[in-house]
Design an enzyme around this catalytic site. Structure first.
Site, PDB file in Angstrom:
ATOM      1  N   ASP A 461      40.064  37.840  44.559  1.00  0.00           N
ATOM      2  CA  ASP A 461      41.033  38.082  45.626  1.00  0.00           C
ATOM      3  C   ASP A 461      40.976  39.559  46.011  1.00  0.00           C
ATOM      4  O   ASP A 461      40.509  40.402  45.240  1.00  0.00           O
ATOM      5  CB  ASP A 461      42.431  37.717  45.118  1.00  0.00           C
ATOM      6  CG  ASP A 461      43.505  37.954  46.160  1.00  0.00           C
ATOM      7  OD1 ASP A 461      43.298  37.573  47.314  1.00  0.00           O
ATOM      8  OD2 ASP A 461      44.545  38.527  45.805  1.00  0.00           O
ATOM      9  N   ASP A 655      45.592  37.196  41.574  1.00  0.00           N
ATOM     10  CA  ASP A 655      46.927  37.583  41.113  1.00  0.00           C
ATOM     11  C   ASP A 655      48.054  36.819  41.788  1.00  0.00           C
ATOM     12  O   ASP A 655      49.195  36.944  41.388  1.00  0.00           O
ATOM     13  CB  ASP A 655      47.151  39.085  41.359  1.00  0.00           C
ATOM     14  CG  ASP A 655      47.239  39.408  42.844  1.00  0.00           C
ATOM     15  OD1 ASP A 655      46.588  38.701  43.650  1.00  0.00           O
ATOM     16  OD2 ASP A 655      47.951  40.355  43.209  1.00  0.00           O
ATOM     17  N   ASP A 659      46.120  32.012  44.572  1.00  0.00           N
ATOM     18  CA  ASP A 659      44.906  32.070  43.749  1.00  0.00           C
ATOM     19  C   ASP A 659      44.947  31.080  42.584  1.00  0.00           C
ATOM     20  O   ASP A 659      43.912  30.821  41.962  1.00  0.00           O
ATOM     21  CB  ASP A 659      44.725  33.478  43.156  1.00  0.00           C
ATOM     22  CG  ASP A 659      44.580  34.544  44.228  1.00  0.00           C
ATOM     23  OD1 ASP A 659      43.895  34.279  45.228  1.00  0.00           O
ATOM     24  OD2 ASP A 659      45.148  35.628  44.058  1.00  0.00           O
TER      25      ASP A 659
END
Length: 764
Positions: A461, A655, A659
């Site tokens: 990410d 995080d 995700d």
């Protein structure tokens, strides 16, 4: 507005009242939903609070693992918490149907072993009771037919006493292995549990037979295996308890997802009053009130009001998205301080978060079915012992009769699972988790680390992982000596007073003290905000607004900020630009080197983000990432992980809530410690210090641990390579038969070698 339209929602309303600072021309920042502020996640626990991770030099606060990095306390099972009563785990004493339990269980003292759920408190209790029962068994029975110096003889009813104690131990201590074996056999994948079960079942029933026969025929002198039965159960329980104590799930990702939505909603009644109603009872078309600082209860559409919502659970970017009448809102989104009403478009079980829960659950269940190296070795030994034992029984029955062949076959089955094999993996795991804890790495699912040699891609990410996750003022430039950078910030913040827009919030967070008084404040939709401070007219405008008004500015100054991916706002005084403010998310200090080091290890970095392509490309270019996928929803990230898995092993680093399905799906999921509970609970490893470069430490440890595990399994299985053929009597035609003393020495030696080898694991 459908989901695709929402994804493309522009930030043309860049104040609470619709002014737009988010646009800069060169990098098309219209699509930027928000810049994920992972350090201000409302209703999310900070990782430091959740796990008390301030001092990870030992695992005391996590699992009461006193100084696990040295192996002294690893064997001191008295200090381990009995976590049985902590989570109200009623009816779990007999571990009934543990193989049917899912990985998404929310209890901290549960973990999977070989696809089967283990309960730590229950396992510890079984070990203590088993050890108590084992002591008299060891004193009263010989080892492999051989009396030891401390063996007691001549006790009245000695054999029957040993039988009673052995029976209790067998049925009580062996229950976890029986249930585990049942699950393995049902899935047609015999592994460690089946191998252990075979050994203790054969040992018990043959010993039962031996006891009865010796009682009826005192001169029969049939050897029993109660000594081996007791120590095998104890060692296997100890091994599993060590591993469970070292590696336990921090919580349930699915439970954490459920906590993102309120349990009740303010539903409008026929008398126009609002009544709290469980979200499961909401019907399509119901009108619901969402108050300030509340989360949206279900998916729906705005009826009245213009709220600004934090949709980071959808995109990973947490700058507020302004909504208008008719716009789609996602259940779980966080409302700012503007109440609004909405109509229910989807029931709770059909909404966005429910879909994410299903994705996470499916991914975690699929991962638990993966076979570990220890299970594969155990499976091979099970088949080898079964085949060799049956062949020995048949061959020696033909040659010397059944009475001669039976103890030979029984010996083969029993020694197939040496004590060293039960400790081969747990000892390395305990050492690994202790060292990892010192480095700020919380290992939650150890088997995933076995995939380290197959990793070819690192999907990650952007916001909160590679960047700091804070949308804030990054740089202030002045174009005149008449105002300092601090004065420019003070003036801009004063103009933004009263707004809840993220840019206003960011500016106000940067200033201290009293702000100048602004008169005649006016918001210009799509442009900015203006006002009078004293006798001076000020405006805070975006780039298009400058062009529209024909206000000159320094292009180089703008480009220096825009090229970094920042949102640029201009402070204008009497139609003259006096300052330029860049707001955005800063790249983490160690991110560039982290990407370079990944490439050096032949691991390809890939960026996955819910942000728009322009913003993602800017960050990717600065970091040296060639493969970028933007505008992604959670299901898109899962699909990409699956796609890359077809080409090689995949590590996912993230995080956010969005995700979590990808973290669960990946071969190795790594969560940023400052991230959301959902992501942390879905991951295999947590980076406590939130530094991407810690992944490299993790990979180094995982490579070394995998090597140690392989070596230990070879030592444990190597015993069988020698003992199984000898026990089957392959050399008896030339007068060589496995002596009990030799078997005992080989068993002890392999266990010692395994323990010493585990201790040599070091962080290089």
């Amino acid at each position: 507005m459908n989901d695709e339209d929402m994804k493309k929602q522009t930030m043309n309303h860049n104040s609470h009242d619709n002014h737009d600072h988010m646009q800069h021309t060169n990098h098309d920042m219209h699509d930027m939903h928000d810049m994920h502020d992972m350090h201000d996640m409302h209703d999310m626990h900070d990782m430091h609070d959740m796990h008390d991770m301030h001092d990870m030099h030992d695992m005391h606060d996590m699992h009461d693992m006193h100084d696990m990095h040295d192996m002294h306390d690893m064997h001191d099972m008295h200090d381990m918490h009995d976590m049985h009563d902590m989570h109200d785990m009623h009816d779990m004493h007999d571990m009934h149907d543990m193989h049917d339990m899912h990985m998404n269980h929310g209890d901290h003292d549960m973990m999977m072993h070989g696809g089967h759920m283990m309960h730590m408190g229950n396992m510890k209790q079984k070990l203590i009771v088993s050890v108590i029962l084992t002591i008299p068994i060891i004193l009263l029975s010989p080892m492999m037919g051989m009396a030891l110096p401390f063996t007691i003889t001549g006790v009245p009813g000695q054999n029957w006493l040993v039988l009673v104690l052995g029976s209790i131990l067998f049925f009580y201590g062996g229950t976890p292995f029986f249930n585990g074996a049942r699950g393995e056999l049902q899935s047609k994948q015999p592994a460690m549990m089946t191998l252990i079960t075979m050994g203790i079942v054969v040992a018990y029933f043959y010993s039962l037979y031996a006891t009865i026969m010796n009682a009826w025929h005192p001169h029969a002198m049939i050897m029993d295996f109660f000594w081996e039965l007791a120590t095998l159960i104890d060692i296997m329980l100890l091994g599993h308890l060590i591993e469970m104590n070292a590696v336990m799930k921090a919580g349930s990702a699915v439970d954490a997802l459920a906590n993102l939505v309120p349990k009740a909603a303010h539903r409008r009644q026929h008398d126009e009053h609002y009544q709290d109603t469980p979200i499961d009872e909401l019907d399509l078309g119901d009108v619901v009130l969402v108050k300030e600082n509340e989360r949206v209860p279900v998916d729906g559409r705005v009826l009245t009001g213009m709220p600004t919502l934090d949709e980071s659970l959808l995109t990973g970017e947490s700058v507020g998205v302004m909504k208008h009448e008719g716009d789609h809102v996602v259940g779980g989104s966080l409302n700012s301080n503007t109440p609004f009403t909405m109509t229910v478009a989807k029931q709770a079980q059909d909404g966005f978060l429910a879909q994410v829960q299903q994705l996470v659950t499916r991914a975690q269940q699929a991962k638990t079915k993966s076979e570990t190296l220890a299970d594969r070795v155990a499976g091979w030994l099970f088949y080898a012992a079964t085949i060799i034992g049956i062949l020995a029984l048949v061959v020696w029955t033909v040659i010397h009769g059944f009475a001669f062949a039976l103890p030979i076959a029984v010996t083969v089955f029993i020694i197939a699972c040496p004590h060293a094999l039960g400790l081969a993996i747990p000892l390395v795991v305990a050492r690994l988790t202790g060292i990892a804890a010192q480095q700020g790495l919380l290992i939650q699912n150890r088997p995933a680390l076995e995939q380290v040699n197959q990793l070819r891609y690192a999907l990650m990410d952007k916001t909160g992982t590679l960047t700091a996750g804070n949308f804030k003022v990054q740089q202030v430039l002045t174009t005149t000596d008449a105002m300092t950078a601090d004065e420019i910030l003070q003036t801009a913040a004063a103009l933004e007073q009263g707004s809840t827009h993220p840019i206003a919030t960011s500016l106000l967070q940067e200033v201290a003290g009293d702000l100048p008084t602004v008169m005649h404040q006016e918001t210009i939709p799509g442009a900015g905000v203006t006002g009078m401070i004293g006798d001076d007219h000020f405006a805070l405008l975006n780039m298009p607004a400058l062009h529209e008004r024909g206000i000159a500015h320094e292009h180089a100054m703008f480009a220096s900020l825009a090229d970094k991916g920042y949102t640029v706002s201009f402070l204008v005084k009497h139609d003259t630009v006096v300052g330029v403010i860049g707001l955005g998310d800063a790249i983490k200090d160690d991110a560039r080197q982290f990407i370079a080091d990944l490439k050096a290890q032949q691991i390809t970095p890939v960026m996955l983000t819910g942000d728009n392509e322009a913003a993602a490309e800017v960050i990717a270019q600065q970091l040296g990432i060639e493969q970028v996928h933007a505008n992604l929803k959670p299901q898109d990230k899962v699909a990409l992980v699956t796609q890359y898995q077809q080409q090689g092993g995949v590590m996912m680093i993230g995080d956010g809530v969005n995700d979590s399905p990808a973290l669960a799906q990946a071969d190795l999921g790594v969560a940023i410690g400052a991230g959301t509970d959902v992501a942390i609970n879905a991951a295999d490893v947590v980076l406590v210090h939130s530094k991407p470069s810690d992944v490299l430490t993790l990979l180094s440890l995982a490579h070394q641990a995998k090597r140690k595990m392989t070596q230990n399994l070879w030592w444990g299985a190597g015993y069988n390579l020698i003992a199984l053929p000898l026990a089957a009597g392959i050399l008896m035609p030339i007068g060589i038969r496995l002596d009990p003393m030799v078997g005992a020495i080989l068993m002890s030696l392999s266990t010692i070698v395994v323990a010493i080898n585990a201790m040599t694991l070091r962080l290089k």
